[in-house]
Design a protein around this motif. Structure first.
Motif, PDB file in Angstrom:
ATOM      1  N   LEU A  95       0.715  -1.166  -0.059  1.00 19.61           N
ATOM      2  CA  LEU A  95       0.208   0.007  -0.109  1.00 19.61           C
ATOM      3  C   LEU A  95       0.942   1.194  -0.115  1.00 19.61           C
ATOM      4  O   LEU A  95       0.399   2.161  -0.718  1.00 19.61           O
ATOM      5  N   VAL A  96       1.919   1.337   0.743  1.00 16.84           N
ATOM      6  CA  VAL A  96       2.811   2.563   0.796  1.00 16.84           C
ATOM      7  C   VAL A  96       3.684   2.539  -0.704  1.00 16.84           C
ATOM      8  O   VAL A  96       3.615   3.636  -1.301  1.00 16.84           O
ATOM      9  N   ALA A  97       4.112   1.201  -0.988  1.00 16.91           N
ATOM     10  CA  ALA A  97       4.805   1.226  -2.354  1.00 16.91           C
ATOM     11  C   ALA A  97       3.801   1.733  -3.434  1.00 16.91           C
ATOM     12  O   ALA A  97       4.260   2.387  -4.504  1.00 16.91           O
TER      13      ALA A  97
ATOM     14  N   ALA B 208       7.983   1.057   5.535  1.00 13.35           N
ATOM     15  CA  ALA B 208       7.668   0.009   4.867  1.00 13.35           C
ATOM     16  C   ALA B 208       8.818  -1.029   4.338  1.00 13.35           C
ATOM     17  O   ALA B 208       8.712  -2.050   4.535  1.00 13.35           O
ATOM     18  N   LEU B 209       9.841  -0.262   4.064  1.00 16.70           N
ATOM     19  CA  LEU B 209      10.946  -1.003   3.708  1.00 16.70           C
ATOM     20  C   LEU B 209      11.516  -1.638   5.015  1.00 16.70           C
ATOM     21  O   LEU B 209      11.953  -2.876   4.630  1.00 16.70           O
ATOM     22  N   ARG B 210      11.663  -1.174   5.989  1.00 15.28           N
ATOM     23  CA  ARG B 210      12.149  -1.922   7.114  1.00 15.28           C
ATOM     24  C   ARG B 210      11.239  -2.976   7.358  1.00 15.28           C
ATOM     25  O   ARG B 210      11.837  -4.291   8.048  1.00 15.28           O
ATOM     26  N   ALA B 211      10.020  -2.881   7.363  1.00 16.20           N
ATOM     27  CA  ALA B 211       9.076  -3.972   7.750  1.00 16.20           C
ATOM     28  C   ALA B 211       9.251  -5.215   6.749  1.00 16.20           C
ATOM     29  O   ALA B 211       9.323  -6.422   7.077  1.00 16.20           O
TER      30      ALA B 211
ATOM     31  N   LEU C 248      10.404   0.470  -2.912  1.00 18.68           N
ATOM     32  CA  LEU C 248      10.629   1.182  -1.527  1.00 18.68           C
ATOM     33  C   LEU C 248      11.782   1.762  -1.765  1.00 18.68           C
ATOM     34  O   LEU C 248      12.153   2.632  -0.930  1.00 18.68           O
ATOM     35  N   VAL C 249      12.705   0.948  -1.864  1.00 22.71           N
ATOM     36  CA  VAL C 249      14.493   1.301  -2.148  1.00 22.71           C
ATOM     37  C   VAL C 249      14.484   2.537  -2.804  1.00 22.71           C
ATOM     38  O   VAL C 249      14.974   3.667  -2.528  1.00 22.71           O
TER      39      VAL C 249
ATOM     40  N   HIS D 180      12.198  10.031   0.967  1.00 18.69           N
ATOM     41  CA  HIS D 180      11.139   9.717   1.710  1.00 18.69           C
ATOM     42  C   HIS D 180      11.552   8.702   3.128  1.00 18.69           C
ATOM     43  O   HIS D 180      12.069   7.621   2.986  1.00 18.69           O
ATOM     44  N   ASP D 181      10.755   9.057   4.110  1.00 17.91           N
ATOM     45  CA  ASP D 181      11.053   8.172   5.327  1.00 17.91           C
ATOM     46  C   ASP D 181       9.948   8.565   6.132  1.00 17.91           C
ATOM     47  O   ASP D 181       9.096   9.420   5.974  1.00 17.91           O
ATOM     48  N   PRO D 182       9.735   7.897   7.193  1.00 17.59           N
ATOM     49  CA  PRO D 182       8.706   7.809   8.086  1.00 17.59           C
ATOM     50  C   PRO D 182       8.808   8.961   8.944  1.00 17.59           C
ATOM     51  O   PRO D 182       9.759   9.471   8.989  1.00 17.59           O
ATOM     52  N   VAL D 183       7.664   9.611   9.234  1.00 18.01           N
ATOM     53  CA  VAL D 183       7.601  10.752  10.204  1.00 18.01           C
ATOM     54  C   VAL D 183       7.938  10.470  11.445  1.00 18.01           C
ATOM     55  O   VAL D 183       7.647   9.465  11.870  1.00 18.01           O
TER      56      VAL D 183
END
Length: 142
Positions: A61-63, A93-96, A131-132, A139-142
């Motif tokens: 969903l993020v991708a 999302a990438l880390r998960a 995602l990479v 882009h990165d999480p807030v």
């Protein structure tokens, strides 16, 4: 494992998650996706297959919000928009997703045991690549 194909929503837990998102109030949808991603990262030790499947779906969903991301198929994925879900969650999302693909993941073992692990990894690698590229664009999480 109720799985019928290699896509991120082609299994029962992810399809159920999509239904839950559609039933949630619009302002609750993005926080639910983020909670799934954070939950996969917070899981200590072995990551259960169901949690892995839902985390892959949340990462997809993020991708989908990133340049080059594939739109989510509404036949099994969410049919309603997810306001507030955007590319700023790409790093999370990438880390998960990396956690799901790691050595302490039941989902990896289930796919390998099915004899289709290589095909699943190929499909998941495309998702990871989006995602990479998103992370590289800042882009990165807030």
């Amino acid at each position: 494992m109720g799985t019928w194909d290699f896509g991120p929503f082609d299994n029962d837990p992810a399809a159920d998650f999509a239904g839950e998102l559609d039933e949630a109030a619009p302002e609750e949808r993005a926080p639910r996706v983020v909670a799934v991603l954070e939950g996969a990262l917070a899981a200590g030790g072995y990551l259960a297959g169901k949690e892995g499947e839902v985390a892959v779906a949340a990462a997809a969903l993020v991708a989908a919000q990133c340049p080059g991301g594939e739109p989510v198929d509404p036949s099994h994925g969410p049919k309603r928009p997810i306001p507030g879900l955007d590319a700023r969650w790409t790093g999370l999302a990438l880390r998960a997703l990396d956690r799901v693909l790691g050595p302490d993941s039941e989902l990896v073992e289930l796919w390998d045991d099915s004899g289709e692990g290589a095909r699943w990894r190929e499909r998941t690698a495309r998702l990871r690549g989006v995602l990479v590229r998103g992370v590289r664009k800042g882009h990165d999480p807030v």
